[in-house]
Design a protein around this motif. Structure first.
Motif, mmCIF file in Angstrom:
data_model
loop_
_atom_site.group_PDB
_atom_site.id
_atom_site.type_symbol
_atom_site.label_atom_id
_atom_site.label_comp_id
_atom_site.label_asym_id
_atom_site.label_seq_id
_atom_site.Cartn_x
_atom_site.Cartn_y
_atom_site.Cartn_z
ATOM 1 N N ALA A 69 28.176 37.022 -106.896
ATOM 2 C CA ALA A 69 27.201 37.095 -105.795
ATOM 3 C C ALA A 69 25.952 36.286 -106.144
ATOM 4 O O ALA A 69 25.427 35.546 -105.301
ATOM 5 C CB ALA A 69 26.843 38.549 -105.507
ATOM 6 N N ALA A 70 25.488 36.398 -107.380
ATOM 7 C CA ALA A 70 24.310 35.640 -107.802
ATOM 8 C C ALA A 70 24.596 34.141 -107.782
ATOM 9 O O ALA A 70 23.757 33.348 -107.354
ATOM 10 C CB ALA A 70 23.860 36.092 -109.190
ATOM 11 N N GLN A 71 25.779 33.755 -108.252
ATOM 12 C CA GLN A 71 26.150 32.345 -108.249
ATOM 13 C C GLN A 71 26.072 31.776 -106.828
ATOM 14 O O GLN A 71 25.633 30.649 -106.619
ATOM 15 C CB GLN A 71 27.553 32.145 -108.816
ATOM 16 C CG GLN A 71 27.977 30.683 -108.854
ATOM 17 C CD GLN A 71 29.450 30.503 -109.147
ATOM 18 O OE1 GLN A 71 30.274 31.333 -108.763
ATOM 19 N NE2 GLN A 71 29.788 29.424 -109.826
ATOM 20 N N GLY A 72 26.461 32.573 -105.852
ATOM 21 C CA GLY A 72 26.419 32.139 -104.459
ATOM 22 C C GLY A 72 25.010 31.907 -103.936
ATOM 23 O O GLY A 72 24.827 31.239 -102.915
ATOM 24 N N ARG A 73 24.015 32.425 -104.640
ATOM 25 C CA ARG A 73 22.620 32.234 -104.243
ATOM 26 C C ARG A 73 21.887 31.239 -105.138
ATOM 27 O O ARG A 73 20.677 31.043 -105.008
ATOM 28 C CB ARG A 73 21.902 33.581 -104.266
ATOM 29 C CG ARG A 73 22.424 34.553 -103.202
ATOM 30 C CD ARG A 73 21.613 35.828 -103.127
ATOM 31 N NE ARG A 73 21.735 36.676 -104.300
ATOM 32 C CZ ARG A 73 22.668 37.595 -104.499
ATOM 33 N NH1 ARG A 73 23.600 37.795 -103.585
ATOM 34 N NH2 ARG A 73 22.680 38.333 -105.591
ATOM 35 N N ALA A 74 22.599 30.605 -106.066
ATOM 36 C CA ALA A 74 21.977 29.647 -106.981
ATOM 37 C C ALA A 74 21.306 28.517 -106.205
ATOM 38 O O ALA A 74 21.760 28.118 -105.128
ATOM 39 C CB ALA A 74 23.019 29.080 -107.940
ATOM 40 N N TYR A 75 20.226 28.013 -106.768
ATOM 41 C CA TYR A 75 19.527 26.861 -106.206
ATOM 42 C C TYR A 75 19.758 25.705 -107.171
ATOM 43 O O TYR A 75 19.086 25.577 -108.186
ATOM 44 C CB TYR A 75 18.030 27.176 -106.048
ATOM 45 C CG TYR A 75 17.234 26.031 -105.480
ATOM 46 C CD1 TYR A 75 17.320 25.707 -104.127
ATOM 47 C CD2 TYR A 75 16.412 25.271 -106.294
ATOM 48 C CE1 TYR A 75 16.591 24.648 -103.602
ATOM 49 C CE2 TYR A 75 15.678 24.218 -105.778
ATOM 50 C CZ TYR A 75 15.772 23.907 -104.437
ATOM 51 O OH TYR A 75 15.046 22.852 -103.921
ATOM 52 N N ALA A 76 20.773 24.902 -106.886
ATOM 53 C CA ALA A 76 21.192 23.832 -107.793
ATOM 54 C C ALA A 76 21.385 22.516 -107.037
ATOM 55 O O ALA A 76 22.452 21.910 -107.093
ATOM 56 C CB ALA A 76 22.469 24.245 -108.515
ATOM 57 N N PRO A 77 20.331 22.020 -106.324
ATOM 58 C CA PRO A 77 20.497 20.796 -105.540
ATOM 59 C C PRO A 77 20.627 19.532 -106.384
ATOM 60 O O PRO A 77 21.102 18.513 -105.883
ATOM 61 C CB PRO A 77 19.232 20.759 -104.683
ATOM 62 C CG PRO A 77 18.203 21.446 -105.515
ATOM 63 C CD PRO A 77 18.976 22.547 -106.213
ATOM 64 N N TYR A 78 20.222 19.568 -107.635
ATOM 65 C CA TYR A 78 20.238 18.372 -108.477
ATOM 66 C C TYR A 78 21.514 18.278 -109.295
ATOM 67 O O TYR A 78 22.177 17.238 -109.304
ATOM 68 C CB TYR A 78 18.989 18.346 -109.371
ATOM 69 C CG TYR A 78 17.746 18.492 -108.531
ATOM 70 C CD1 TYR A 78 17.324 17.464 -107.682
ATOM 71 C CD2 TYR A 78 17.029 19.684 -108.506
ATOM 72 C CE1 TYR A 78 16.222 17.614 -106.858
ATOM 73 C CE2 TYR A 78 15.920 19.837 -107.691
ATOM 74 C CZ TYR A 78 15.518 18.802 -106.865
ATOM 75 O OH TYR A 78 14.436 18.953 -106.043
ATOM 76 N N SER A 79 21.884 19.340 -109.963
ATOM 77 C CA SER A 79 23.110 19.314 -110.771
ATOM 78 C C SER A 79 24.343 19.629 -109.937
ATOM 79 O O SER A 79 25.442 19.266 -110.324
ATOM 80 C CB SER A 79 23.016 20.337 -111.908
ATOM 81 O OG SER A 79 23.110 21.661 -111.398
ATOM 82 N N ARG A 80 24.159 20.349 -108.843
ATOM 83 C CA ARG A 80 25.277 20.839 -108.039
ATOM 84 C C ARG A 80 26.239 21.654 -108.916
ATOM 85 O O ARG A 80 27.454 21.597 -108.768
ATOM 86 C CB ARG A 80 26.003 19.714 -107.327
ATOM 87 C CG ARG A 80 25.179 19.073 -106.226
ATOM 88 C CD ARG A 80 25.892 17.935 -105.573
ATOM 89 N NE ARG A 80 25.308 17.314 -104.412
ATOM 90 C CZ ARG A 80 24.055 16.927 -104.211
ATOM 91 N NH1 ARG A 80 23.153 17.153 -105.113
ATOM 92 N NH2 ARG A 80 23.662 16.330 -103.104
#
Length: 139
Positions: A14-25
């Protein structure tokens, strides 16, 4: 998987689904169980001033401390890709602040747990609170 491990897996997913990773994806979720049995989760949060982001493990630890927890009994880290997504070196030391050498660190992907390590295996002969005379009690 045991019910406790399933709970960690679901919280990390669930936490992974909310990750903010626009640079590394490369979204990562982590969940830990503290000394009371409570589960705390975190996700990676990147920043345009890369690499000033926060790792998922650090987020889960911060959530634990904010909730009053002080010891990690067990942790699960969930990330994408074919390789094992183990905690980075800095996070291994962060985990060590709140966990003893025997604490289990599970590594998973979306399909399930792929490996498990003790903290001692990930960070052998580590430097911890007791080196500074602290009486930290690990779960």
């Amino acid at each position: 998987m045991s019910p406790d491990l399933i709970r960690l897996f679901e919280a990390a997913r669930a936490a992974q689904g909310r990750a903010y990773a626009p640079y590394s994806r490369f979204p990562v979720g982590a969940a830990l169980r503290d000394e009371t049995g409570a589960v705390h989760a975190g996700c990676n949060v990147e920043n345009a001033a890369y690499p000033v982001g926060t790792c998922a493990e650090a987020g889960a630890i911060a959530a634990m401390v904010a909730a009053g927890g002080r010891a990690i009994s067990e942790m699960l880290v969930l990330g994408p890709g074919p390789g094992l997504v183990t905690p980075c070196g800095a996070c291994r030391q962060r985990i060590r602040e709140f966990a003893g050498p025997a604490a289990r660190i599970h590594v998973a992907d979306g399909a399930g747990v792929r490996a498990a390590f003790t903290l001692a295996a990930l960070l052998p002969d580590s430097f911890g609170p007791e080196n500074l005379g602290s009486e930290v009690a690990h779960g």
